[in-house]
Design a protein around this motif. Sequence first.
Motif, PDB file in Angstrom:
ATOM      1  N   SER A  12      43.132  26.163  47.433  1.00  0.00           N
ATOM      2  CA  SER A  12      44.318  26.696  46.745  1.00  0.00           C
ATOM      3  C   SER A  12      45.564  26.675  47.630  1.00  0.00           C
ATOM      4  N   ASP A  14      48.809  25.148  49.557  1.00  0.00           N
ATOM      5  CA  ASP A  14      49.745  24.061  49.241  1.00  0.00           C
ATOM      6  C   ASP A  14      49.783  23.062  50.406  1.00  0.00           C
ATOM      7  N   ASN A  20      49.996  31.684  48.470  1.00  0.00           N
ATOM      8  CA  ASN A  20      50.901  32.785  48.115  1.00  0.00           C
ATOM      9  C   ASN A  20      50.696  33.157  46.651  1.00  0.00           C
ATOM     10  N   CYS A  21      51.571  34.007  46.130  1.00  0.00           N
ATOM     11  CA  CYS A  21      51.396  34.532  44.764  1.00  0.00           C
ATOM     12  C   CYS A  21      51.409  33.442  43.697  1.00  0.00           C
ATOM     13  N   THR A  22      52.027  32.296  43.993  1.00  0.00           N
ATOM     14  CA  THR A  22      52.086  31.216  42.997  1.00  0.00           C
ATOM     15  C   THR A  22      50.932  30.218  43.138  1.00  0.00           C
ATOM     16  N   SER A  23      50.062  30.430  44.116  1.00  0.00           N
ATOM     17  CA  SER A  23      48.917  29.527  44.293  1.00  0.00           C
ATOM     18  C   SER A  23      48.010  29.593  43.076  1.00  0.00           C
ATOM     19  N   GLU A  24      47.250  28.526  42.869  1.00  0.00           N
ATOM     20  CA  GLU A  24      46.306  28.463  41.758  1.00  0.00           C
ATOM     21  C   GLU A  24      44.904  28.325  42.312  1.00  0.00           C
ATOM     22  N   SER A  26      45.643  32.539  41.823  1.00  0.00           N
ATOM     23  CA  SER A  26      46.369  33.548  42.593  1.00  0.00           C
ATOM     24  C   SER A  26      45.402  34.181  43.589  1.00  0.00           C
ATOM     25  N   MET A 129      56.198  39.495  47.532  1.00  0.00           N
ATOM     26  CA  MET A 129      57.041  38.941  46.479  1.00  0.00           C
ATOM     27  C   MET A 129      58.490  38.930  46.969  1.00  0.00           C
ATOM     28  N   CYS A 135      51.769  40.494  45.427  1.00  0.00           N
ATOM     29  CA  CYS A 135      51.381  39.760  44.209  1.00  0.00           C
ATOM     30  C   CYS A 135      50.891  40.735  43.128  1.00  0.00           C
TER      31      CYS A 135
END
Length: 139
Positions: A12, A14, A20-24, A26, A129, A135
């Motif tokens: 997950s 990048d 981070n909070c936008t990772s897939e 979360s 955030m 998150c």
Amino acid sequence: MMIELTAATFPSADRFNYINCTSEPSPVKAVPVRIEIQPDMVSGDVIELQTRGFSDSDGTQPVPGTQTSFVHVLGSIDARKFVELIIRPYATAIKPIKSGSLDAKYSVKRKGDLIGTSKRALVKLDLKMPGGGTCPEGQ
């Protein structure tokens, strides 16, 4: 006999090696760790994954209480290329890190004997955030 093990990876993260909070997914839901099945591994081998959180990005300042350990017994590995384990629970293994890093290393045992230990993998983790707080957990 010792076998060569590749370092675990964090699927997950990048391209800059951040979660981070936008990772897939979360990090609130899951921080997966992927362990490649090596050519010398066989069904029945026991993988023990150890993780720890750090308050800095280079993994030198441990966050107390964030150590985790997971055991996975390899089943049939004919078509599988990797094993994915989830670091949990979030409340104690991930959340206390806030902004820092997370490491993972694993060992493989066969019939109780250690046959290999991986190098340490390190990923940067940021739960903060932009407007403050961490998150969102309710999603």
